[in-house]
Motif scaffolding. Structure first.
Motif, short mmCIF file in Angstrom:
data_model
loop_
_atom_site.label_atom_id
_atom_site.label_comp_id
_atom_site.label_asym_id
_atom_site.label_seq_id
_atom_site.Cartn_x
_atom_site.Cartn_y
_atom_site.Cartn_z
N GLU A 96 0.84 -1.20 0.00
CA GLU A 96 0.00 0.00 0.00
C GLU A 96 0.88 1.25 0.00
OE1 GLU A 96 -3.53 2.05 2.71
OE2 GLU A 96 -2.89 -0.01 3.06
N GLY A 97 0.46 2.22 -0.79
CA GLY A 97 1.25 3.44 -0.88
C GLY A 97 2.39 3.36 -1.88
N GLY A 98 2.35 2.40 -2.81
CA GLY A 98 3.39 2.26 -3.81
C GLY A 98 3.37 3.41 -4.81
N PRO A 117 -8.29 2.96 -6.00
CA PRO A 117 -8.04 4.11 -5.12
C PRO A 117 -7.68 3.72 -3.69
CG PRO A 117 -10.39 3.89 -5.60
CD PRO A 117 -9.67 2.94 -6.50
N GLU A 118 -8.12 2.53 -3.26
CA GLU A 118 -7.86 2.13 -1.88
C GLU A 118 -6.39 1.79 -1.63
OE1 GLU A 118 -8.92 -1.58 -4.20
OE2 GLU A 118 -9.66 0.48 -4.04
N PRO A 138 -10.13 10.08 -5.22
CA PRO A 138 -9.67 10.02 -3.82
C PRO A 138 -8.72 8.84 -3.62
CG PRO A 138 -12.06 10.28 -3.95
CD PRO A 138 -11.59 9.96 -5.34
N GLY A 139 -7.67 9.07 -2.83
CA GLY A 139 -6.75 7.99 -2.53
C GLY A 139 -5.57 7.89 -3.47
#
Length: 257
Positions: A96-98, A117-118, A138-139
């Motif tokens: 996550e956040g790559g 988006p998650e 979003p995200g």
């Protein structure tokens, strides 16, 4: 079918698909591969196509300067591009956040449409349409790379874009291409586009090219990457098996969507 009728049909098939294999043509017209090779020799002498290993491509594809606009390409081979984009989701950063770079183009745009988006992704892109599409999601954090925007591709290219990339290090880059061949690598008609794609590849830990099967066997003026510079090629099920096998022997992973 008379030989002349078959040869005309073969010419139309080559123009439509961008590349055909000898075995596929033989199966399509119910003739032997030797007959197909004779047909291709006749058509090559007439200047209607160019024979390559295992098949043929349009006569004008070698070192081509022709470049179609993104608007024109948006409506072509849409199903193949959708499948390629869906398969490319498996190549997103595993955590996550790559972070990733999206090159301009209709296949990379198809991937942008599917980004989850998650996952909290950081996306750098030189494509004005892709940035506009993702900016309201979003995200997803969007980094629009600046520079001179080419109208035909709607992408930022040139020295400013390359300098912006020099300060970045991201997990993976998804590149588009105009042509792929074992001898010339990955190529595009424009020098500025090629230089920007090279900088994108240097800025990423992993290099992925998204290209429908019509790009295989084509060569354009400027090479931006050799086969060994790319980690993964994602293409569609119409890709010539002989060409895929040749690329794989050169060390690139080929995923068929």
């Amino acid at each position: 079918m008379y030989a002349e009728e078959r040869q005309q049909a073969i010419t139309e098939l080559v123009v439509e698909r961008g590349r055909v294999s000898v075995t596929a043509v033989a199966e399509r017209f119910g003739v032997t591969t030797e007959t197909v090779r004779r047909d291709l020799a006749v058509l090559e002498r007439a200047g209607l196509l160019r024979r390559v290993h295992g098949g043929a491509v349009p006569s004008g594809t070698a070192l081509s300067l022709v470049e179609t606009g993104v608007g024109e390409r948006r409506g072509t081979r849409t199903e193949a591009k959708r499948k390629i984009a869906a398969a490319a989701l498996d190549l997103l950063p595993g955590t996550e956040g790559g972070s990733l770079i999206l090159d301009g183009g209709t296949t990379t745009a198809a991937l942008a449409e599917l980004l989850p988006p998650e996952r909290g992704l950081y996306v750098a892109t030189n494509s004005v349409p892709i940035a506009a599409r993702l900016s309201g999601t979003p995200g997803i954090t969007v980094h629009l790379l600046g520079g001179r925007v080419r109208g035909i591709t709607q992408t930022a290219v040139g020295d400013s874009t390359i300098r912006a990339l020099e300060g970045l290090r991201l997990d993976v880059v998804f590149l588009g291409t105009n042509g792929i061949s074992a001898t010339h690598g990955f190529s595009t008609p424009d020098e500025a586009e090629a230089a920007t794609k090279r900088a994108m590849a240097r800025a990423a830990q992993r290099v992925v090219v998204l290209a429908d099967s019509s790009k295989l066997g084509r060569e354009h003026l400027v090479r931006f990457a050799g086969i060994d510079d790319v980690d993964v090629l994602v293409t569609d099920g119409e890709a010539d098996p002989a060409v895929v096998a040749e690329l794989e022997t050169m060390g690139i992973e080929v995923l068929i969507a």
